[in-house]
Design a protein around this motif. Structure first.
Motif, PDB file in Angstrom:
ATOM      1  N   GLY A  36      13.476  -2.652   0.369  1.00 31.81           N
ATOM      2  CA  GLY A  36      13.555  -3.063   1.767  1.00 31.81           C
ATOM      3  C   GLY A  36      12.296  -3.771   2.227  1.00 31.81           C
ATOM      4  N   ALA A  37      11.128  -3.297   1.754  1.00 31.90           N
ATOM      5  CA  ALA A  37       9.861  -3.938   2.124  1.00 31.90           C
ATOM      6  C   ALA A  37       9.787  -5.360   1.583  1.00 31.90           C
ATOM      7  N   MET A  67       2.041  -5.378   6.204  1.00 30.46           N
ATOM      8  CA  MET A  67       3.134  -4.866   5.375  1.00 30.46           C
ATOM      9  C   MET A  67       2.857  -5.074   3.892  1.00 30.46           C
ATOM     10  N   GLN A  68       2.218  -6.179   3.567  1.00 31.45           N
ATOM     11  CA  GLN A  68       1.905  -6.455   2.170  1.00 31.45           C
ATOM     12  C   GLN A  68       0.963  -5.388   1.603  1.00 31.45           C
ATOM     13  N   GLN A  69      -0.076  -5.039   2.362  1.00 34.09           N
ATOM     14  CA  GLN A  69      -1.000  -4.006   1.894  1.00 34.09           C
ATOM     15  C   GLN A  69      -0.311  -2.650   1.841  1.00 34.09           C
ATOM     16  N   THR A  74       2.020   1.904  -1.259  1.00 33.08           N
ATOM     17  CA  THR A  74       3.183   2.728  -1.625  1.00 33.08           C
ATOM     18  C   THR A  74       3.511   2.562  -3.101  1.00 33.08           C
ATOM     19  N   LEU A  75       3.498   1.333  -3.581  1.00 34.99           N
ATOM     20  CA  LEU A  75       3.786   1.072  -4.986  1.00 34.99           C
ATOM     21  C   LEU A  75       2.754   1.743  -5.887  1.00 34.99           C
ATOM     22  N   ASP A  76       1.499   1.684  -5.494  1.00 24.25           N
ATOM     23  CA  ASP A  76       0.406   2.276  -6.278  1.00 24.25           C
ATOM     24  C   ASP A  76       0.627   3.774  -6.482  1.00 24.25           C
ATOM     25  N   PRO A  84      -3.531   6.550  -3.812  1.00 25.74           N
ATOM     26  CA  PRO A  84      -3.622   5.095  -3.999  1.00 25.74           C
ATOM     27  C   PRO A  84      -5.060   4.618  -3.867  1.00 25.74           C
ATOM     28  N   ALA A  85      -5.361   3.492  -4.487  1.00 23.56           N
ATOM     29  CA  ALA A  85      -6.710   2.914  -4.399  1.00 23.56           C
ATOM     30  C   ALA A  85      -7.062   2.566  -2.965  1.00 23.56           C
ATOM     31  N   VAL A  86      -6.070   2.076  -2.212  1.00 22.57           N
ATOM     32  CA  VAL A  86      -6.277   1.744  -0.796  1.00 22.57           C
ATOM     33  C   VAL A  86      -5.397   2.676   0.033  1.00 22.57           C
ATOM     34  N   PRO A  87      -5.980   3.562   0.837  1.00 23.92           N
ATOM     35  CA  PRO A  87      -5.176   4.497   1.637  1.00 23.92           C
ATOM     36  C   PRO A  87      -4.306   3.764   2.658  1.00 23.92           C
TER      37      PRO A  87
END
Length: 208
Positions: A36-37, A67-69, A74-76, A84-87
């Motif tokens: 969906g994203a 949304m991209q980040q 989420t994927l990470d 994830p590397a980026v919260p």
């Protein structure tokens, strides 16, 4: 114990690594969230060239980048099972939150007959619809998640969908694309006063 250090077990195969620490319902629902994203970002990209209002274009670009980040976060955690590397970040809209209430007469809506009819009202409405769907999908996925990191990332991202949707609803309302009716004051007061504060604690409640 840190969530990344916890051990999990499959009754048939033994220890489960963080990477494989996902239940079947979680995998299917997170797959829907990620799909969906991607669809929402593709929609934003496809509609971008049709935007005429600079304010809407700014909203679209700002939301797309966020949304991209969030998708990458989420994927990470979904692929690693770990933090994830980026919260998860927090989305903050830039405009005020004033709504104009009331209805005025407008032409009835109907399906478009040509892409030449694509306008800012349609674009902002499509963006809003996608964000509402994302909020529902993320809520369902979070409720089904067994991996604690994935559950937390999904849960933390739901308010961002709500904030972005609210931003678009304010934009639509300001431009008279989205009208907000109100109940008569007497009816509204009746509804608002229909409940009273709760008191007491379960241990002190009467059983009679």
């Amino acid at each position: 114990m840190n969530q990344n250090e916890q051990t999990h077990t499959n009754m048939h195969t033994g220890a489960v690594s963080p990477k494989m620490n996902h239940g079947a319902h979680e995998v299917l629902d997170v797959h829907e969230v990620l799909s969906g994203a991607v669809g929402t970002m593709n929609e934003y990209m496809m509609l971008r060239s049709h935007v005429k209002d600079q304010e809407l274009l700014n909203i679209l670009d700002r939301q797309y980048q966020f949304m991209q980040q969030e998708y990458n976060t989420t994927l990470d955690c979904f692929q690693s099972g770990k933090d994830p590397a980026v919260p998860t970040q927090v989305y903050n809209m830039t405009q005020d939150n004033d709504f104009v209430y009331g209805l005025t007469s407008t032409a009835p809506k109907k399906p478009m007959q040509s892409t030449s009819e694509i306008n800012d009202a349609f674009i902002s409405g499509a963006m809003l619809g996608s964000l509402k769907s994302a909020a529902s999908m993320k809520t369902m996925a979070a409720l089904e998640s067994t991996n604690p990191v994935v559950r937390r990332v999904l849960a933390d991202s739901i308010p961002n969908c709500i904030e972005m949707a609210y931003e678009l609803s304010i934009y639509q309302n300001k431009n008279h694309y989205y009208q907000v009716p109100q109940f008569a004051q007497q009816d509204m007061m009746q509804m608002m006063q229909s409940y009273a504060p709760a008191t007491g604690t379960p241990g002190n409640m009467s059983t009679h």
